[in-house]
Design a protein around this motif. Structure first.
Motif, PDB file in Angstrom:
ATOM      1  N   TYR A 151      13.543  -7.769   7.966  1.00 21.62           N
ATOM      2  CA  TYR A 151      13.832  -7.619   9.391  1.00 21.62           C
ATOM      3  C   TYR A 151      14.391  -8.948   9.905  1.00 21.62           C
ATOM      4  CZ  TYR A 151      13.302  -6.410  14.328  1.00 21.62           C
ATOM      5  OH  TYR A 151      13.551  -6.141  15.645  1.00 21.62           O
ATOM      6  N   GLN A 152      15.616  -8.857  10.484  1.00 18.20           N
ATOM      7  CA  GLN A 152      16.303 -10.045  10.995  1.00 18.20           C
ATOM      8  C   GLN A 152      16.418 -11.130   9.919  1.00 18.20           C
ATOM      9  OE1 GLN A 152      14.793 -11.446  14.751  1.00 18.20           O
ATOM     10  NE2 GLN A 152      15.086  -9.464  15.769  1.00 18.20           N
ATOM     11  N   GLY A 153      16.717 -10.704   8.698  1.00 22.43           N
ATOM     12  CA  GLY A 153      16.958 -11.648   7.613  1.00 22.43           C
ATOM     13  C   GLY A 153      15.718 -12.190   6.947  1.00 22.43           C
ATOM     14  N   GLU A 154      14.517 -11.732   7.326  1.00 25.91           N
ATOM     15  CA  GLU A 154      13.278 -12.218   6.715  1.00 25.91           C
ATOM     16  C   GLU A 154      12.510 -11.056   6.103  1.00 25.91           C
ATOM     17  OE1 GLU A 154      10.796 -15.189   8.613  1.00 25.91           O
ATOM     18  OE2 GLU A 154      12.190 -15.230  10.308  1.00 25.91           O
ATOM     19  N   ARG A 155      11.826 -11.333   5.016  1.00 26.92           N
ATOM     20  CA  ARG A 155      10.973 -10.314   4.425  1.00 26.92           C
ATOM     21  C   ARG A 155       9.649 -10.248   5.208  1.00 26.92           C
ATOM     22  NH1 ARG A 155      11.776  -9.994  -2.140  1.00 26.92           N
ATOM     23  NH2 ARG A 155      13.965  -9.400  -2.008  1.00 26.92           N
ATOM     24  N   VAL A 156       9.224  -9.021   5.421  1.00 28.04           N
ATOM     25  CA  VAL A 156       8.020  -8.798   6.236  1.00 28.04           C
ATOM     26  C   VAL A 156       7.119  -7.769   5.554  1.00 28.04           C
ATOM     27  CG1 VAL A 156       9.138  -9.387   8.425  1.00 28.04           C
ATOM     28  CG2 VAL A 156       9.252  -7.038   7.576  1.00 28.04           C
ATOM     29  N   VAL A 157       5.849  -7.754   5.963  1.00 27.03           N
ATOM     30  CA  VAL A 157       4.881  -6.746   5.517  1.00 27.03           C
ATOM     31  C   VAL A 157       4.143  -6.227   6.746  1.00 27.03           C
ATOM     32  CG1 VAL A 157       4.568  -7.702   3.212  1.00 27.03           C
ATOM     33  CG2 VAL A 157       3.152  -8.543   5.094  1.00 27.03           C
ATOM     34  N   THR A 158       3.554  -5.047   6.598  1.00 24.66           N
ATOM     35  CA  THR A 158       2.741  -4.494   7.679  1.00 24.66           C
ATOM     36  C   THR A 158       1.277  -4.887   7.479  1.00 24.66           C
ATOM     37  OG1 THR A 158       2.334  -2.421   6.519  1.00 24.66           O
ATOM     38  CG2 THR A 158       4.335  -2.551   7.882  1.00 24.66           C
ATOM     39  N   LEU A 159       0.506  -4.750   8.538  1.00 25.87           N
ATOM     40  CA  LEU A 159      -0.920  -5.057   8.448  1.00 25.87           C
ATOM     41  C   LEU A 159      -1.615  -4.112   7.471  1.00 25.87           C
ATOM     42  CD1 LEU A 159      -1.553  -5.649  12.256  1.00 25.87           C
ATOM     43  CD2 LEU A 159      -1.459  -7.389  10.451  1.00 25.87           C
ATOM     44  N   LYS A 160      -1.171  -2.876   7.425  1.00 23.96           N
ATOM     45  CA  LYS A 160      -1.764  -1.894   6.512  1.00 23.96           C
ATOM     46  C   LYS A 160      -1.512  -2.289   5.060  1.00 23.96           C
ATOM     47  CE  LYS A 160      -1.857   3.080   5.591  1.00 23.96           C
ATOM     48  NZ  LYS A 160      -1.329   4.412   5.988  1.00 23.96           N
ATOM     49  N   GLU A 161      -0.327  -2.845   4.770  1.00 26.14           N
ATOM     50  CA  GLU A 161      -0.005  -3.256   3.404  1.00 26.14           C
ATOM     51  C   GLU A 161      -0.834  -4.471   2.991  1.00 26.14           C
ATOM     52  OE1 GLU A 161       4.660  -1.772   3.098  1.00 26.14           O
ATOM     53  OE2 GLU A 161       4.185  -3.750   3.917  1.00 26.14           O
ATOM     54  N   ILE A 162      -1.118  -5.348   3.934  1.00 29.94           N
ATOM     55  CA  ILE A 162      -1.964  -6.501   3.608  1.00 29.94           C
ATOM     56  C   ILE A 162      -3.353  -6.023   3.183  1.00 29.94           C
ATOM     57  CG2 ILE A 162      -3.073  -8.553   4.562  1.00 29.94           C
ATOM     58  CD1 ILE A 162      -0.643  -8.952   6.340  1.00 29.94           C
ATOM     59  N   ASP A 163      -3.893  -5.030   3.887  1.00 32.17           N
ATOM     60  CA  ASP A 163      -5.187  -4.471   3.481  1.00 32.17           C
ATOM     61  C   ASP A 163      -5.103  -3.859   2.088  1.00 32.17           C
ATOM     62  OD1 ASP A 163      -6.441  -5.193   5.819  1.00 32.17           O
ATOM     63  OD2 ASP A 163      -6.030  -3.284   6.834  1.00 32.17           O
ATOM     64  N   ALA A 164      -3.977  -3.204   1.785  1.00 32.16           N
ATOM     65  CA  ALA A 164      -3.855  -2.502   0.506  1.00 32.16           C
ATOM     66  C   ALA A 164      -3.806  -3.489  -0.659  1.00 32.16           C
ATOM     67  CB  ALA A 164      -2.612  -1.617   0.519  1.00 32.16           C
ATOM     68  N   VAL A 165      -2.962  -4.548  -0.579  1.00 27.66           N
ATOM     69  CA  VAL A 165      -2.819  -5.472  -1.705  1.00 27.66           C
ATOM     70  C   VAL A 165      -4.075  -6.318  -1.886  1.00 27.66           C
ATOM     71  CG1 VAL A 165      -0.298  -5.551  -1.587  1.00 27.66           C
ATOM     72  CG2 VAL A 165      -1.641  -7.182  -0.258  1.00 27.66           C
ATOM     73  N   HIS A 166      -4.809  -6.588  -0.806  1.00 32.49           N
ATOM     74  CA  HIS A 166      -6.043  -7.387  -0.905  1.00 32.49           C
ATOM     75  C   HIS A 166      -7.271  -6.507  -1.123  1.00 32.49           C
ATOM     76  CE1 HIS A 166      -4.800 -11.550   0.014  1.00 32.49           C
ATOM     77  NE2 HIS A 166      -3.811 -10.991   0.710  1.00 32.49           N
ATOM     78  N   ARG A 167      -7.030  -5.189  -1.162  1.00 31.15           N
ATOM     79  CA  ARG A 167      -8.117  -4.231  -1.380  1.00 31.15           C
ATOM     80  C   ARG A 167      -9.242  -4.411  -0.350  1.00 31.15           C
ATOM     81  NH1 ARG A 167      -8.385  -4.425  -8.052  1.00 31.15           N
ATOM     82  NH2 ARG A 167      -6.175  -3.924  -8.376  1.00 31.15           N
ATOM     83  N   ARG A 168      -8.819  -4.524   0.878  1.00 31.05           N
ATOM     84  CA  ARG A 168      -9.748  -4.640   1.992  1.00 31.05           C
ATOM     85  C   ARG A 168      -9.802  -3.297   2.740  1.00 31.05           C
ATOM     86  NH1 ARG A 168     -12.096  -9.893   3.075  1.00 31.05           N
ATOM     87  NH2 ARG A 168     -11.404 -11.110   1.267  1.00 31.05           N
ATOM     88  N   PRO A 169     -10.892  -3.030   3.442  1.00 30.29           N
ATOM     89  CA  PRO A 169     -10.972  -1.795   4.240  1.00 30.29           C
ATOM     90  C   PRO A 169      -9.829  -1.735   5.243  1.00 30.29           C
ATOM     91  CG  PRO A 169     -13.127  -2.821   4.073  1.00 30.29           C
ATOM     92  CD  PRO A 169     -12.148  -3.818   3.515  1.00 30.29           C
TER      93      PRO A 169
END
Length: 282
Positions: A20-38
């Motif tokens: 987005y606007q030339g930068e790579r971004v992640v969603t808050l939901k994806e952060i939970d998924a990769v860190h295996r957090r609730p």
């Protein structure tokens, strides 16, 4: 925003690449998924510390209708296109996971930063490097052409130098025979042929007439060598050459001087000119 969909696997979890606007971004939901957090953990941390995050630097707040088509997500029934979606940048992600200190968190952070966020930064550098290589190739080709032109110029200069030396030593014909430049050889051969043809034509047209009475000339001053001091037959030939050249309007004092020198009467062209001025140019 890029529409090309690729994925990166982070600790066994596939993460779609989003920009987005030339930068790579992640969603808050994806952060939970990769860190295996609730689910909802990253969102809570973000809202609890939102005052420390800078909009446009650490995160972007965009509408669902703007980003979901690019992320390859199909809006469900009852989808609200005006709902906000929080997109986290690399700096925002590093701030958000400061409190994630377990071993898995450290491993995920390293992989996500190196394999996801910072890969985007190296792509422009690779493109610039490719352009630089192309520019260097053009410069190398130009230098090679310049070297070739310089070599040709040096060859031509050497040929001209040899020609001047040959002219001074009166060995032009030998120079032409030894010349290694075909184009110059042809040119010089044509010039010499024309010169020799003109000389032969002049010699063929010269027919000494009957011997004339030698005009009495005043004796030369002591110590001076003049045509007046030459033998009678030489003076006779010089007078006839003068008269014929005057008729043809092709006076050549050097030619007359060379004739005198060949028969053993040494004289210079200026002396022949003075002889002409004194007895013929009246």
């Amino acid at each position: 925003m890029s529409k090309e969909l690729t994925t990166v696997t982070i600790h066994g979890t596939e993460l779609p690449i989003k920009e987005y606007q030339g930068e790579r971004v992640v969603t808050l939901k994806e952060i939970d998924a990769v860190h295996r957090r609730p689910e909802g953990t990253a969102r809570k941390r973000f809202h609890d510390n939102r005052k420390h995050f800078i909009k446009g630097t650490d995160y972007f707040m965009v509408k669902c209708s703007e980003v979901r088509p690019f992320f390859g997500q199909t809006p469900p029934n009852g989808f609200n296109p005006n709902a906000d979606v929080t997109l986290i940048t690399e700096s925002g992600y590093l701030m958000l996971v400061k409190s994630f200190t377990d071993d898995l968190a450290w491993d995920v952070q390293r992989q996500l930063v190196n394999s996801y966020f910072r890969v985007r930064q190296t792509q422009p550098q690779a493109a610039e490097l490719g352009k630089l290589v192309e520019q260097l190739a053009v410069v190398a080709a130009s230098m090679a052409q310049a070297v070739s032109l310089f070599a040709t110029a040096m060859q031509n200069l050497e040929a001209v130098t040899q020609l001047r030396r040959a002219s001074k030593s009166q060995s032009i014909r030998g120079f032409v025979e030894d010349c290694q430049h075909p184009d110059m050889t042809n040119l010089l051969s044509n010039i010499l042929s024309e010169r020799e043809t003109t000389t032969e034509a002049w010699r063929a047209s010269y027919h000494p007439g009957p011997r004339k009475k030698v005009v009495s000339r005043p004796p030369a001053a002591s110590g001076q060598l003049r045509i007046e001091t030459f033998p009678a037959e030489v003076r006779q030939a010089v007078d006839e050459m003068m008269e014929q050249m005057m008729e043809e309007q092709a006076l050549n004092f050097s030619e007359i001087a060379r004739y005198c020198n060949r028969v053993g009467c040494m004289i210079s062209s200026p002396s022949v000119r003075r002889y002409y001025d004194k007895y013929f140019n009246r």
